[in-house]
Motif scaffolding. Sequence first.
Motif, PDB file in Angstrom:
ATOM      1  N   LYS A   1       7.695  -3.410  -0.983  1.00 55.31           N
ATOM      2  CA  LYS A   1       6.642  -3.583   0.023  1.00 55.31           C
ATOM      3  C   LYS A   1       7.238  -4.373   1.180  1.00 55.31           C
TER       4      LYS A   1
ATOM      5  N   GLU B   1       3.087  -2.147   5.087  1.00 55.63           N
ATOM      6  CA  GLU B   1       3.119  -2.533   3.666  1.00 55.63           C
ATOM      7  C   GLU B   1       3.374  -1.340   2.762  1.00 55.63           C
ATOM      8  N   ASN B   2       2.892  -0.187   3.129  1.00 52.46           N
ATOM      9  CA  ASN B   2       3.013   1.000   2.276  1.00 52.46           C
ATOM     10  C   ASN B   2       4.129   1.946   2.714  1.00 52.46           C
ATOM     11  N   LYS B   3       4.887   1.556   3.720  1.00 53.11           N
ATOM     12  CA  LYS B   3       5.987   2.423   4.194  1.00 53.11           C
ATOM     13  C   LYS B   3       7.313   1.922   3.652  1.00 53.11           C
TER      14      LYS B   3
ATOM     15  N   THR C   1      11.312  -7.545   2.702  1.00 53.49           N
ATOM     16  CA  THR C   1      11.020  -6.490   1.744  1.00 53.49           C
ATOM     17  C   THR C   1      11.008  -7.110   0.353  1.00 53.49           C
TER      18      THR C   1
ATOM     19  N   HIS D   1       6.760  -6.740   4.353  1.00 60.16           N
ATOM     20  CA  HIS D   1       5.872  -7.728   4.970  1.00 60.16           C
ATOM     21  C   HIS D   1       6.481  -8.045   6.327  1.00 60.16           C
TER      22      HIS D   1
ATOM     23  N   ASP E   1       9.292  -4.989  -5.047  1.00 59.63           N
ATOM     24  CA  ASP E   1       8.569  -3.733  -5.287  1.00 59.63           C
ATOM     25  C   ASP E   1       8.567  -2.845  -4.035  1.00 59.63           C
TER      26      ASP E   1
ATOM     27  N   GLU F   1      -0.645  -3.570   7.900  1.00 55.23           N
ATOM     28  CA  GLU F   1      -1.156  -2.823   6.751  1.00 55.23           C
ATOM     29  C   GLU F   1      -0.402  -1.505   6.578  1.00 55.23           C
ATOM     30  N   GLU F   2      -0.115  -0.831   7.694  1.00 55.71           N
ATOM     31  CA  GLU F   2       0.632   0.424   7.610  1.00 55.71           C
ATOM     32  C   GLU F   2       2.052   0.189   7.083  1.00 55.71           C
TER      33      GLU F   2
END
Length: 186
Positions: A160, A179-181, A155, A162, A158, A176-177
């Motif tokens: 995000k 990254e924004n969770k 994490t 990974h 910011d 990708e999902e």
Amino acid sequence: LQPDAGLDVEVVGRLVEEQDVGRAQQEAGQADPHLPPARQGTDRSVEVLLAESQAGQDLMDLALDVVPAPVAERRRAEAEQVVASGNPARFEDERLGKWIDNSIYPVKDEAGRVTHLAIYGNDITERKQAEEALSQSEDKFKYFFDHSTVAKSITSVDNKLHANRAFCEMVGYSAEELENKPWREI
């Protein structure tokens, strides 16, 4: 720089103290009464001052046409741009396994014409080697992280997330999902 490049160049002096180099950098673009007057000749007559150092000596090779053609052409083009624009330039080049951080400063007369070029060079070979080692280390880490059969995630500051493929398979989301969770929603 050679006469056929449209510039008439003469090495006229050396700066021997680091503080003199710093002072010359600060005064670049201003007339200096301690510098010899510009040579008589064409309007594009330019004299070159070199810092006394190995890197400065490497830059002197430009005038002696000793450096490989691509390096000489790059240095020549940068010097010509400084003369044409009146603005300093900074660039790096590599020659014989040595990396040089080059700076070219215009020194102008009272009328604002470039009469001298103050050329300085720093040997940055060690820094370049450290950057390359760091890049290789980052590549290795990324490879082992991405290809590990053990689920791993990082994490960032910011928030995000990974994640490697094993982690994605374990939680049922794509990279990708994830990254924004936020971590708490997984």
